[in-house]
Design an enzyme around this catalytic site. Sequence first.
Site, PDB file in Angstrom:
ATOM      1  N   HIS A 106      31.510  34.915  33.672  1.00 56.31           N
ATOM      2  CA  HIS A 106      31.985  36.189  34.207  1.00 56.31           C
ATOM      3  C   HIS A 106      33.188  35.899  35.108  1.00 56.31           C
ATOM      4  CE1 HIS A 106      28.695  38.596  32.711  1.00 56.31           C
ATOM      5  NE2 HIS A 106      27.829  37.726  33.203  1.00 56.31           N
ATOM      6  N   CYS A 163      28.961  36.342  28.107  1.00 48.62           N
ATOM      7  CA  CYS A 163      27.539  36.346  28.457  1.00 48.62           C
ATOM      8  C   CYS A 163      26.711  36.877  27.285  1.00 48.62           C
ATOM      9  CB  CYS A 163      27.304  37.144  29.738  1.00 48.62           C
ATOM     10  SG  CYS A 163      25.728  36.747  30.539  1.00 48.62           S
TER      11      CYS A 163
END
Length: 485
Positions: A427, A328
């Site tokens: 994630h 991310c």
Amino acid sequence: MEKKSLLILGTASHVGKSSVVTAICRILSRSYRVAPFKAQNMSLNSWITKDGKEIGIAQAIQAKAAGTEPTADMNPVLLKPKGDRVSQVILLGEPYADKSAGEYYDSIEEMHAVLKGALERLWKEHDIIVMEGAGGAAEINLYDRDIVNIGTARLTKAPIILVGDIERGGVFASLYGTVALLPEDVKKNVKGLIINKFRGDPEILKPGLKQLEEKTGIPVLGVLPYFKLRIPSEDSVSLGDKEGLKTENDIEIAVIRLPRISNFTDFEPLEGLVKVRYVDIDEDLGNPDAIMIPGTKNTINDLLDLRASGMEKKIQAFKGKIPIFGICGGYQMLGRTIFDSGVENGVEAEFEGLGLLDIATRFGAYKKRTVQVTKKINGHGPILKPIDGEEIKGYEIHMGVTDSDHTVFGDDGAIDAEGLVIGTYLHGLFDNGNIRNALVQYLCEKKGLEYRPEEIVSESDAYDELASVFEQNIDMEKFYEIAGI
């Protein structure tokens, strides 16, 4: 059956409310339709529901333990700290606004209405709602503005179980003091006390337990032992407990503890397989076998802090020598440039990245991508080649768009020519057993160590294990009486 609710409050943050709720959800789900609920959560560890809503990771885990699908109603208000006393307010799973504490409390009546609607919808589909408070229940300065402890207690009039943490000391005083400071209309609903995280012989506590019951008039339901949870941590308070579990090998993975770190739960599945060490940006990086750059609530500010501390150059020095993963915000930092139109820092500017991947990121709008995904592995390089074409699952929570010519998971991410620098928006990457084993296998082979692929423990087994610990140490007859079932 009549709609029921149960409220678990704590004497402080990190006393184990979330794990107690998870255990209760698992136990009650054997006979009832159960939903977890936390009116307001402040956490940088979040989860994406099937319909793309963002909620606290603890409520997602509790829902799974209860055998129900996580929804935004289970955590109607999520606060994600951004720094400078400002948090992003996520309302029913959607970004609402960035607000200071004062601005947020000015709109508290609106939040009351939101949580009331969420509870009503949950009650339509479930028999019992197991609710969790936040922080310490006796924050007397917040009683008129609190929606998650006192507010939830008053709205539902639910029976309350109060949890205290003996590991940090002063558990008798904190339980007694919390009960004493609660408003009378809430105090009368406190029906049981639980002491959590005890190491040692419970017999030693018996005189104290008896006195506590006499002074409060509330029964102690039991003493829960210190227990290594196999469920994700709720928030960054847990980072202070990370010591690097003992493993059978001496492989070490360094996770850069960014000042605004988020979703560090991405790396918890690696704990126990290798030593996972969280390294502050001004600490010595040492000589790790792999480096992980995690997500962040503010990519640019953390990138600038990484640079100013000298950690940037330390990471760059390992290029081509060891695996470097960015997830991310960490993925965005690995690229050549990040252009901010003002979304991140309020000023239009372009920033130089770490330059370890041939990608560029652009923050063009105050819009967040929140979605669960399934991708196929593009198996380039020594780590991923053995699992080329296999599927992985994950979820995305990010602002910004990244251009990449060499994607690594379907249309996501990037990888360098050597296959050792890997970036992704996914994630939950290491929740996938194939990725976990591929990485650890590579690291062990590189050091001439034998590695036996781990036996994957199912989520269901972890929830059953937690429920069993609860049942073995709590007076379940009294618990069921309190819950009214």
